[in-house]
Design an enzyme around this catalytic site. Structure first.
Site, mmCIF file in Angstrom:
data_model
loop_
_atom_site.group_PDB
_atom_site.id
_atom_site.type_symbol
_atom_site.label_atom_id
_atom_site.label_comp_id
_atom_site.label_asym_id
_atom_site.label_seq_id
_atom_site.Cartn_x
_atom_site.Cartn_y
_atom_site.Cartn_z
ATOM 1 N N GLY A 208 23.436 25.706 43.400
ATOM 2 C CA GLY A 208 22.401 25.526 44.431
ATOM 3 C C GLY A 208 22.556 24.187 45.107
ATOM 4 O O GLY A 208 23.585 23.517 44.954
ATOM 5 N N ASN A 209 21.570 23.818 45.872
ATOM 6 C CA ASN A 209 21.588 22.490 46.492
ATOM 7 C C ASN A 209 20.150 21.984 46.592
ATOM 8 O O ASN A 209 19.211 22.697 46.215
ATOM 9 C CB ASN A 209 22.295 22.528 47.852
ATOM 10 C CG ASN A 209 21.609 23.460 48.824
ATOM 11 O OD1 ASN A 209 20.479 23.226 49.230
ATOM 12 N ND2 ASN A 209 22.285 24.547 49.172
ATOM 13 N N ARG A 210 19.995 20.773 47.094
ATOM 14 C CA ARG A 210 18.681 20.133 47.000
ATOM 15 C C ARG A 210 17.761 20.405 48.189
ATOM 16 O O ARG A 210 16.735 19.757 48.343
ATOM 17 C CB ARG A 210 18.881 18.626 46.797
ATOM 18 C CG ARG A 210 19.574 18.341 45.462
ATOM 19 C CD ARG A 210 19.867 16.884 45.275
ATOM 20 N NE ARG A 210 18.668 16.075 45.393
ATOM 21 C CZ ARG A 210 18.645 14.821 45.798
ATOM 22 N NH1 ARG A 210 19.775 14.239 46.172
ATOM 23 N NH2 ARG A 210 17.514 14.171 45.859
ATOM 24 N N SER A 211 18.117 21.361 49.028
ATOM 25 C CA SER A 211 17.244 21.653 50.178
ATOM 26 C C SER A 211 15.881 22.179 49.701
ATOM 27 O O SER A 211 15.820 23.071 48.855
ATOM 28 C CB SER A 211 17.917 22.710 51.062
ATOM 29 O OG SER A 211 16.977 23.211 51.977
ATOM 30 N N ALA A 275 20.329 25.302 54.113
ATOM 31 C CA ALA A 275 21.536 24.677 53.574
ATOM 32 C C ALA A 275 22.304 25.788 52.854
ATOM 33 O O ALA A 275 21.924 26.216 51.759
ATOM 34 C CB ALA A 275 21.149 23.570 52.604
#
Ligand code: CTP
Length: 394
Positions: A208-211, A275
């Site tokens: 995942g990512n931090r969006s 993102a």
């Protein structure tokens, strides 16, 4: 942009009357002028003084006490209204309105106004389900009154049933959607993506990512408030539910691509604030990966570039999250993905990084015009971006 609106907030005698204070407070905080009209029973549940303190305006509780700003005619409030909202609305007020009875200040105001009227009922579940109440609601709906269904849950009686006042955010969202009907995006369809995609490694883990999705949600709400038909394609599950738009939940880049491809049909604009993962595990394990080995190598493959590959007769807007060479990298993406606008933001700046409520962006268009905006709330950024989108749609 939203202009200050005059909202007439009608409060009737329900135990949920205290929740009207929250509605009044949130509307006042967003810059609207809130004129409260309370029925006599409502004043037994919550003090007019509370509403007066919150809104800063006199509260009307009878035909014979008038708000300071208005003339002696009791229809003056009705004429000043951009919208009338009755929350909570009892079975009694619904019955009086359905019968066309103008016997107090609230019913007079509603019958005299040309503004849209929203009614949020709150009552005992049996009273709500009673065919008489339902017939009254149907009759009013046929006359253009907008109803916000009560929620299912714990009632004042201690029982569980359908009759609780709808969630405040749902009421506020409906007010914004109705007020937006005359906005500069009325009749326009806009597709907005939000959040970070999650690419499964196994049934438990993902890449995942931090969006946070906050920028996408701010755009979606701003577009709704300007009258647009919004389709929000989102991976986010932790932001408050939105109202007045179509929400499509997705998790992976592949799912987002499919949803966007379907959603852009007949769209006027696509704004990709999501993102999107650039790589995903080639094959997600079907069962949980055990830690039996000393190391683990994941085989990653590239995902589709949704923005670059989605083509059509609509305005395309992308975001460029950069940690260096902000403007040059953003310009490359603008050209490479054939965009009309790109919104560049420096993710190393703590005020505009992931999860922040503020953002500091630079808007770059096809002609090379660079508009650097100061630090502002994501909602303000959203409106600045939409100003440009509206200009491009024409
Ligand atoms: N985007 C997309 N599909 C992808 C990756 C990105 O549609 N697979 C969109 C994003 O939603 C954003 C824009 O393209 O609007 C730019 O995304 P960004 O992550 O900044 O750039 P990338 O194209 O992924 O390039 P890089 O990661 O190398 O900076």
């Amino acid at each position: 942009m939203i202009k200050e609106k005059t909202v007439i907030l009608g409060i009737t005698g329900s135990i949920a009357a205290y929740k009207a204070a929250d509605i009044a407070s949130k509307l006042t905080q967003s810059g609207d002028k809130v004129e409260v009209v309370m029925t006599e029973p409502a004043t037994r549940f919550i003090s007019p003084l509370t509403l007066r303190g919150i809104t800063g305006w006199p509260v009307v509780t009878s035909m014979w006490e008038l708000s300071s700003e208005f003339s002696i005619e009791h229809v003056a409030l009705a004429e000043a209204a951009d919208i009338v909202v009755i929350a909570p609305a009892t079975a009694s007020i619904i019955a009086h309105l359905a019968a066309g009875m103008a016997d107090d200040m609230l019913t007079c105001t509603v019958l005299a106004t040309k503004a849209p009227v929203i009614i949020a009922p709150a009552m005992n579940d049996n009273m709500f389900a009673n065919p008489i109440t339902q017939e009254n609601i149907e009759k009013l709906k046929a006359r253009g009154f907008i109803f916000i269904e009560p929620a299912y849950g714990r009632l004042a009686s201690g029982k569980t049933g359908k009759g609780r006042l709808a969630e405040i955010d749902k009421i506020l969202g409906t007010i914004r959607k109705v007020l937006g009907r005359c906005g500069d995006m009325a009749g326009r369809k806009i597709v907005i993506t939000a959040g970070g995609t999650r690419e499964p490694i196994d049934p438990v883990r993902y890449i995942g990512n931090r969006s946070s999705g906050k920028m996408g949600y701010a755009l979606a709400e701003a577009a709704r408030d300007r009258g647009a038909d919004v389709m929000l394609v989102t991976t986010t599950t932790c932001l408050p539910e939105t109202t007045g738009m179509q929400v499509i939940d997705v998790a992976t880049a592949t799912e987002m691509k499919k949803a966007v491809t379907d959603a852009v049909k007949n769209a006027d604009a696509l704004v990709m604030a999501a993102a999107v993962a650039d790589y995903r595990p080639e094959n997600a394990a079907t069962s949980k990966i055990k830690k039996d080995n000393a190391g683990l190598t994941l085989e990653l493959v590239k995902t589709a570039d949704i923005l670059a590959e989605t083509k059509g007769d609509f305005i395309k807007v992308g975001f460029a999250a950069e940690s260096e060479n902000l403007i040059n990298n953003a310009k490359k993406k603008l050209k490479g993905k054939d965009l009309d606008l790109i919104i560049a933001n420096d993710i190393t700046d703590k005020d505009s990084g992931f999860g922040a409520d503020t953002n500091k962006v630079t808007i770059i268009d096809k002609n090379g015009k660079v508009e650097e905006l100061p630090l502002m709330s994501k909602r303000e950024v959203a409106d600045r971006v939409l100003n440009r989108v509206v200009g491009l749609i024409g």
